[in-house]
Design an enzyme around this catalytic site. Structure first.
Site, PDB file in Angstrom:
ATOM      1  N   ASP A  72     -81.036 -13.589 -46.935  1.00 42.25           N
ATOM      2  CA  ASP A  72     -80.684 -14.353 -45.745  1.00 42.25           C
ATOM      3  C   ASP A  72     -80.666 -13.407 -44.549  1.00 42.25           C
ATOM      4  O   ASP A  72     -80.979 -12.226 -44.694  1.00 42.25           O
ATOM      5  CB  ASP A  72     -79.305 -15.014 -45.923  1.00 42.25           C
ATOM      6  N   ASP A 109     -78.013 -12.265 -41.445  1.00 43.45           N
ATOM      7  CA  ASP A 109     -76.617 -12.393 -41.015  1.00 43.45           C
ATOM      8  C   ASP A 109     -76.485 -11.959 -39.553  1.00 43.45           C
ATOM      9  O   ASP A 109     -76.998 -10.915 -39.169  1.00 43.45           O
ATOM     10  CB  ASP A 109     -75.714 -11.507 -41.881  1.00 43.45           C
ATOM     11  N   ASP A 120     -76.668 -16.766 -41.702  1.00 44.81           N
ATOM     12  CA  ASP A 120     -75.214 -16.825 -41.552  1.00 44.81           C
ATOM     13  C   ASP A 120     -74.850 -16.444 -40.129  1.00 44.81           C
ATOM     14  O   ASP A 120     -75.248 -15.377 -39.655  1.00 44.81           O
ATOM     15  CB  ASP A 120     -74.528 -15.825 -42.500  1.00 44.81           C
TER      16      ASP A 120
END
Ligand code: ATP
Ligand code: MN
Ligand code: MN
Length: 344
Positions: free
Chosen positions: A181, A183, A268
């Site tokens: 992912d 962040d 995120d």
């Protein structure tokens, strides 16, 4: 025979925050397998075995040589009995290692497919999104994609908060070329006004968690403290003209409408008050193991409590302010470790 391993063994700290761990992993074969085993134990809620495998994986990532014999791990910290057994199996029969770790991989993947096929399972909103965009999400995020998303996030945020600071954290800040992912940490100097940050048209899936931070609250003493920042676990739609997304195009190659020119990417977003920014940055940069050991070091060696919001000195009974990560390491009496050296 070389005496190197036992020589360095005496100097190896059990705390990953006192070791410099880069992405040069000589023991990927082991660490991949250990991380899968740790995850297995995590699901079974066996925290002790889970931590044992995670700590051992971190330690092997730090070693400047590949482990090939039992002698190589002699005298090292963080190698528990479970881990020792597995390494023994790996090293005693030539060729078993790679096959076994491949088998673990295949077992892991099969579980996901079984889950996906099972229509009777009750899935949360997040799990449903996870399965809907599964192919995109399992194919890792590249550095180039992270850079593209960084531009989008920075532009979007600045239309709402012109002075806001947007910093990439997580694996990409540690120099990783791939991630599961992306962040981001977002902070706004001056008055707090960080609602409305989440641009609807951009998000495929968004799970907003409101801030639960309470002023004057002592830092959490749990090793794996989740923080109380407002955060958002999202799946972002990244448009990539000319993307070769073969898994989506195979069925109707001739039909232009079927060509998918975007990729789902996990992002995120964490919103933090400006005064807590350095602590949030340190926490969200990871690695998970490095952060865990920073907190363990703080409490065991310094009688301090560290979390993503701050650092509390239990002897002086005060919160220690910090404007940079360097200051936090200094508060803890630790040598500064650069982000790319925190890949424990
Ligand atoms: P990857 O490339 O797989 O994404 P990563 O190191 O970026 O690797 P993440 O799971 O994205 O891994 O986590 C980044 C950091 O954020 C870690 O240090 C982790 O401890 C921290 N973190 C992740 N989720 C939370 C959470 N809910 N609350 C507090 N900290 C978290
Ligand atoms: Mn990450
Ligand atoms: Mn993350």
């Amino acid at each position: 025979e070389s005496e190197v391993p036992s020589c360095i063994a005496r100097k190896v700290s059990q705390y990953s925050c006192q070791r410099k761990t880069t992405l040069n992993n000589y023991n990927k074969k082991f660490t991949d397998a250990f991380e899968i085993m740790a995850e297995n134990y995590e699901f079974k809620e066996n925290e002790i075995f889970c931590l044992e495998f995670l700590r051992a994986a971190s330690l092997l990532k730090y070693l400047p040589f590949p482990v090939t014999r039992m002698k190589d791990i002699q005298g090292l910290p963080c190698i528990g009995d479970q881990v020792r057994d597995v390494i023994e199996q790996f090293t005693s029969v030539f060729g078993v290692g790679v096959k076994t770790s491949e088998k673990w991989y295949r077992m892991g993947l099969r579980t996901v497919e079984e889950l996906k096929a099972d229509k009777t399972l009750k899935l949360s909103k997040m799990q449903k999104a996870g399965f809907l965009y599964y192919e995109d999400l399992v194919s890792c995020v590249s550095k180039a994609e992270a850079d593209a998303v960084t531009l989008i996030v920075k532009n979007t945020v600045s239309t709402f908060l012109p002075d806001a600071l947007v910093t990439i954290t997580g694996g990409f800040r540690r120099g990783k070329k791939m991630g599961h992912d992306i962040d981001f940490l977002i902070t706004n100097p001056g008055p707090r006004e960080d609602d409305e940050l989440l641009h609807k048209g951009l998000l495929l899936y968004c799970d907003i968690i409101e801030s639960t931070f309470v002023e004057e609250q002592l830092p959490s003493r749990k090793v794996d403290a989740m923080d109380n920042f407002q955060k958002c676990f999202t799946i972002l739609k990244l448009y990539q003209p000319g993307i070769d997304n073969s898994s989506y195009n195979t069925s109707k190659k001739s039909d232009m409408a079927e060509i998918k020119d975007w990729k789902a990417i996990r992002v995120d977003l964490v919103i933090t008050p400006f005064e807590q920014y350095a602590y949030a940055l340190l926490g969200w940069t990871g690695s998970r193991e490095f952060g865990r050991d920073l907190r363990r070091y703080a409490s065991h060696e310094r009688k301090m409590i560290l979390d993503n919001h701050g650092l509390y000195d239990r002897r002086k009974r005060i919160f220690l302010k910090a404007g940079s990560e360097e200051e936090i390491f200094a508060h803890l009496g630790l040598d500064y470790v650069e982000p790319w050296e925190r890949n424990a």
